[in-house]
Design a protein around this motif. Structure first.
Motif, PDB file in Angstrom:
ATOM      1  N   PHE A  59      37.110 -19.781 -43.757  1.00 25.18           N
ATOM      2  CA  PHE A  59      37.185 -18.755 -44.796  1.00 25.18           C
ATOM      3  C   PHE A  59      35.952 -18.716 -45.694  1.00 25.18           C
ATOM      4  CE2 PHE A  59      41.600 -20.159 -43.948  1.00 25.18           C
ATOM      5  CZ  PHE A  59      42.025 -19.014 -43.291  1.00 25.18           C
ATOM      6  N   GLN A  60      34.763 -18.751 -45.086  1.00 22.33           N
ATOM      7  CA  GLN A  60      33.536 -18.662 -45.883  1.00 22.33           C
ATOM      8  C   GLN A  60      33.440 -17.335 -46.616  1.00 22.33           C
ATOM      9  OE1 GLN A  60      32.950 -18.982 -42.318  1.00 22.33           O
ATOM     10  NE2 GLN A  60      31.433 -20.576 -42.070  1.00 22.33           N
ATOM     11  N   MET A  61      33.994 -16.289 -46.034  1.00 22.44           N
ATOM     12  CA  MET A  61      33.943 -14.969 -46.638  1.00 22.44           C
ATOM     13  C   MET A  61      34.690 -14.957 -47.975  1.00 22.44           C
ATOM     14  SD  MET A  61      34.807 -11.488 -44.636  1.00 22.44           S
ATOM     15  CE  MET A  61      36.559 -11.529 -44.894  1.00 22.44           C
ATOM     16  N   VAL A  62      35.860 -15.548 -48.008  1.00 24.30           N
ATOM     17  CA  VAL A  62      36.633 -15.628 -49.251  1.00 24.30           C
ATOM     18  C   VAL A  62      35.898 -16.506 -50.259  1.00 24.30           C
ATOM     19  CG1 VAL A  62      38.820 -16.406 -50.252  1.00 24.30           C
ATOM     20  CG2 VAL A  62      38.796 -15.235 -48.041  1.00 24.30           C
ATOM     21  N   LEU A  63      35.367 -17.611 -49.794  1.00 16.97           N
ATOM     22  CA  LEU A  63      34.620 -18.511 -50.659  1.00 16.97           C
ATOM     23  C   LEU A  63      33.394 -17.801 -51.247  1.00 16.97           C
ATOM     24  CD1 LEU A  63      34.686 -21.479 -51.601  1.00 16.97           C
ATOM     25  CD2 LEU A  63      33.167 -21.987 -49.685  1.00 16.97           C
ATOM     26  N   GLY A  64      32.690 -17.037 -50.420  1.00 17.16           N
ATOM     27  CA  GLY A  64      31.543 -16.283 -50.896  1.00 17.16           C
ATOM     28  C   GLY A  64      31.927 -15.235 -51.932  1.00 17.16           C
ATOM     29  N   SER A  65      33.055 -14.581 -51.735  1.00 11.00           N
ATOM     30  CA  SER A  65      33.519 -13.581 -52.701  1.00 11.00           C
ATOM     31  C   SER A  65      33.880 -14.226 -54.033  1.00 11.00           C
ATOM     32  CB  SER A  65      34.740 -12.839 -52.156  1.00 11.00           C
ATOM     33  OG  SER A  65      34.422 -12.169 -50.978  1.00 11.00           O
ATOM     34  N   LEU A  77      27.731  -7.668 -50.778  1.00 13.60           N
ATOM     35  CA  LEU A  77      26.605  -8.306 -50.093  1.00 13.60           C
ATOM     36  C   LEU A  77      26.895  -9.778 -49.801  1.00 13.60           C
ATOM     37  CD1 LEU A  77      23.755  -8.111 -48.960  1.00 13.60           C
ATOM     38  CD2 LEU A  77      22.902  -8.648 -51.242  1.00 13.60           C
ATOM     39  N   ALA A  78      27.445 -10.493 -50.761  1.00 12.38           N
ATOM     40  CA  ALA A  78      27.767 -11.909 -50.539  1.00 12.38           C
ATOM     41  C   ALA A  78      28.801 -12.065 -49.431  1.00 12.38           C
ATOM     42  CB  ALA A  78      28.280 -12.543 -51.832  1.00 12.38           C
ATOM     43  N   THR A  79      29.785 -11.175 -49.416  1.00  6.38           N
ATOM     44  CA  THR A  79      30.826 -11.243 -48.391  1.00  6.38           C
ATOM     45  C   THR A  79      30.264 -10.912 -47.014  1.00  6.38           C
ATOM     46  OG1 THR A  79      32.430 -10.587 -50.067  1.00  6.38           O
ATOM     47  CG2 THR A  79      33.109 -10.388 -47.776  1.00  6.38           C
ATOM     48  N   ALA A  80      29.425  -9.894 -46.947  1.00  6.71           N
ATOM     49  CA  ALA A  80      28.847  -9.494 -45.659  1.00  6.71           C
ATOM     50  C   ALA A  80      27.940 -10.585 -45.091  1.00  6.71           C
ATOM     51  CB  ALA A  80      28.083  -8.189 -45.813  1.00  6.71           C
ATOM     52  N   LEU A  81      27.158 -11.231 -45.937  1.00 12.29           N
ATOM     53  CA  LEU A  81      26.288 -12.300 -45.449  1.00 12.29           C
ATOM     54  C   LEU A  81      27.092 -13.508 -44.982  1.00 12.29           C
ATOM     55  CD1 LEU A  81      23.372 -12.125 -48.023  1.00 12.29           C
ATOM     56  CD2 LEU A  81      23.276 -11.573 -45.587  1.00 12.29           C
ATOM     57  N   THR A  85      28.575 -15.816 -39.957  1.00 14.69           N
ATOM     58  CA  THR A  85      29.215 -16.885 -39.201  1.00 14.69           C
ATOM     59  C   THR A  85      30.630 -16.439 -38.877  1.00 14.69           C
ATOM     60  OG1 THR A  85      27.933 -18.468 -40.457  1.00 14.69           O
ATOM     61  CG2 THR A  85      29.745 -19.331 -39.182  1.00 14.69           C
ATOM     62  N   ASN A  86      30.817 -15.985 -37.681  1.00 12.81           N
ATOM     63  CA  ASN A  86      32.124 -15.530 -37.218  1.00 12.81           C
ATOM     64  C   ASN A  86      32.518 -16.376 -36.008  1.00 12.81           C
ATOM     65  OD1 ASN A  86      31.056 -14.259 -34.759  1.00 12.81           O
ATOM     66  ND2 ASN A  86      30.116 -12.801 -36.162  1.00 12.81           N
ATOM     67  N   PRO A  87      33.682 -16.181 -35.431  1.00 10.30           N
ATOM     68  CA  PRO A  87      34.086 -17.041 -34.309  1.00 10.30           C
ATOM     69  C   PRO A  87      33.126 -17.042 -33.120  1.00 10.30           C
ATOM     70  CG  PRO A  87      35.990 -15.908 -35.164  1.00 10.30           C
ATOM     71  CD  PRO A  87      34.797 -15.349 -35.894  1.00 10.30           C
ATOM     72  N   LEU A  88      32.317 -16.020 -32.966  1.00 10.46           N
ATOM     73  CA  LEU A  88      31.351 -16.012 -31.860  1.00 10.46           C
ATOM     74  C   LEU A  88      30.062 -16.752 -32.199  1.00 10.46           C
ATOM     75  CD1 LEU A  88      31.703 -12.314 -30.657  1.00 10.46           C
ATOM     76  CD2 LEU A  88      32.635 -14.368 -29.588  1.00 10.46           C
ATOM     77  N   THR A  89      29.664 -16.731 -33.463  1.00  6.67           N
ATOM     78  CA  THR A  89      28.371 -17.294 -33.837  1.00  6.67           C
ATOM     79  C   THR A  89      28.454 -18.652 -34.519  1.00  6.67           C
ATOM     80  OG1 THR A  89      28.396 -16.154 -35.973  1.00  6.67           O
ATOM     81  CG2 THR A  89      27.372 -15.003 -34.119  1.00  6.67           C
ATOM     82  N   MET A  90      29.649 -19.073 -34.924  1.00  5.21           N
ATOM     83  CA  MET A  90      29.706 -20.300 -35.715  1.00  5.21           C
ATOM     84  C   MET A  90      29.335 -21.545 -34.926  1.00  5.21           C
ATOM     85  SD  MET A  90      33.663 -20.921 -36.540  1.00  5.21           S
ATOM     86  CE  MET A  90      34.934 -20.709 -35.351  1.00  5.21           C
ATOM     87  N   TRP A  91      29.677 -21.618 -33.654  1.00  3.86           N
ATOM     88  CA  TRP A  91      29.359 -22.830 -32.897  1.00  3.86           C
ATOM     89  C   TRP A  91      27.861 -23.042 -32.739  1.00  3.86           C
ATOM     90  CZ3 TRP A  91      33.227 -25.661 -33.510  1.00  3.86           C
ATOM     91  CH2 TRP A  91      34.499 -25.145 -33.491  1.00  3.86           C
ATOM     92  N   PRO A  92      27.076 -22.028 -32.334  1.00  2.00           N
ATOM     93  CA  PRO A  92      25.630 -22.280 -32.258  1.00  2.00           C
ATOM     94  C   PRO A  92      24.985 -22.508 -33.627  1.00  2.00           C
ATOM     95  CG  PRO A  92      26.167 -20.082 -31.384  1.00  2.00           C
ATOM     96  CD  PRO A  92      27.440 -20.731 -31.768  1.00  2.00           C
ATOM     97  N   ILE A  93      25.475 -21.814 -34.655  1.00  2.95           N
ATOM     98  CA  ILE A  93      24.906 -21.995 -35.992  1.00  2.95           C
ATOM     99  C   ILE A  93      25.198 -23.402 -36.502  1.00  2.95           C
ATOM    100  CG2 ILE A  93      25.141 -21.283 -38.406  1.00  2.95           C
ATOM    101  CD1 ILE A  93      25.421 -18.403 -37.405  1.00  2.95           C
ATOM    102  N   TRP A  94      26.437 -23.838 -36.385  1.00  2.00           N
ATOM    103  CA  TRP A  94      26.797 -25.164 -36.880  1.00  2.00           C
ATOM    104  C   TRP A  94      26.188 -26.270 -36.024  1.00  2.00           C
ATOM    105  CZ3 TRP A  94      32.660 -24.128 -37.980  1.00  2.00           C
ATOM    106  CH2 TRP A  94      32.759 -23.336 -39.131  1.00  2.00           C
ATOM    107  N   TYR A  95      26.023 -26.031 -34.732  1.00  2.00           N
ATOM    108  CA  TYR A  95      25.363 -27.038 -33.899  1.00  2.00           C
ATOM    109  C   TYR A  95      23.891 -27.172 -34.301  1.00  2.00           C
ATOM    110  CZ  TYR A  95      23.515 -29.599 -29.962  1.00  2.00           C
ATOM    111  OH  TYR A  95      22.882 -30.534 -29.189  1.00  2.00           O
ATOM    112  N   GLY A  96      23.262 -26.044 -34.602  1.00  2.00           N
ATOM    113  CA  GLY A  96      21.879 -26.091 -35.094  1.00  2.00           C
ATOM    114  C   GLY A  96      21.788 -26.858 -36.405  1.00  2.00           C
ATOM    115  N   GLY A  97      22.770 -26.679 -37.272  1.00  2.24           N
ATOM    116  CA  GLY A  97      22.811 -27.446 -38.518  1.00  2.24           C
ATOM    117  C   GLY A  97      23.001 -28.927 -38.260  1.00  2.24           C
ATOM    118  N   TYR A  98      23.822 -29.253 -37.268  1.00  2.00           N
ATOM    119  CA  TYR A  98      24.019 -30.652 -36.904  1.00  2.00           C
ATOM    120  C   TYR A  98      22.721 -31.272 -36.393  1.00  2.00           C
ATOM    121  CZ  TYR A  98      25.244 -34.644 -34.020  1.00  2.00           C
ATOM    122  OH  TYR A  98      25.269 -35.888 -33.436  1.00  2.00           O
TER     123      TYR A  98
END
Length: 173
Positions: A59-65, A77-81, A85-98
């Motif tokens: 729930f990053q979207m709620v947290l951002g709001s 804008l904060a919610t859109a950004l 990270t959605n269910p399709l993009t979160m794994w590569p993004i979070w793996y890159g962060g790891y």
């Protein structure tokens, strides 16, 4: 098409502003700075959205709001950004962060050592997660701060004229 999207955004904004729940618990919610904004509001929203995008929490979207509300930043804008990270993009993004976190801490990449263990299973949380949680959270949080600061500077200093023209009333014809 653009007129249709603006109309839909306007209708959603109206319904949101009339919400009894939001007006009861967030009394400043109708303030113009949250919806139209100014340079500082857009810059803060850029930082908040990019930072929340990288947080490995649900729930990053709620947290951002919520962060945008308390920081008096542009909520859409904060919610859109944060939505990047959605269910399709979160794994590569979070793996890159790891991977970034392992580089910062100088630890080996133990994620690949868990071959054969299903990610998210009880065995994975008992045997693998205790070894990777530090680089995972530190890497994603640090990248969130870096991306957020970069976006804050870009929106606040370089790209203000584009955003002002995008949301100006002259272009709504």
């Amino acid at each position: 098409m653009i007129r249709y999207l603006r109309l839909k955004l306007h209708q959603i904004g109206r319904a949101t502003k009339r919400s009894t729940f939001l007006n009861k618990y967030f009394p400043r919610f109708r303030d113009r700075v949250y919806w139209a904004g100014d340079r500082a509001s857009f810059a803060r929203a850029g930082f908040i959205g990019a930072f929340c995008m990288m947080l490995p929490v649900p729930f990053q979207m709620v947290l951002g709001s919520i962060f945008a509300y308390y920081a008096r930043a542009n909520i859409p804008l904060a919610t859109a950004l944060a939505w990047i990270t959605n269910p399709l993009t979160m794994w590569p993004i979070w793996y890159g962060g790891y991977i970034f976190g392992t580089w910062i801490l100088g630890t080996p990449d133990l994620f690949h050592a868990s071959q054969g263990i299903v990610i998210g299973s009880t065995e994975w949380f008992e045997n693998v997660f205790p070894h990777i949680w530090q680089p995972f959270f530190i890497g994603n949080s640090t990248l969130g701060l870096i991306f957020g600061t970069t976006l804050y500077v870009i929106i606040g200093h370089f790209n203000w004229h584009f955003l002002r023209n995008l949301f100006s009333k002259k272009n709504r014809a």
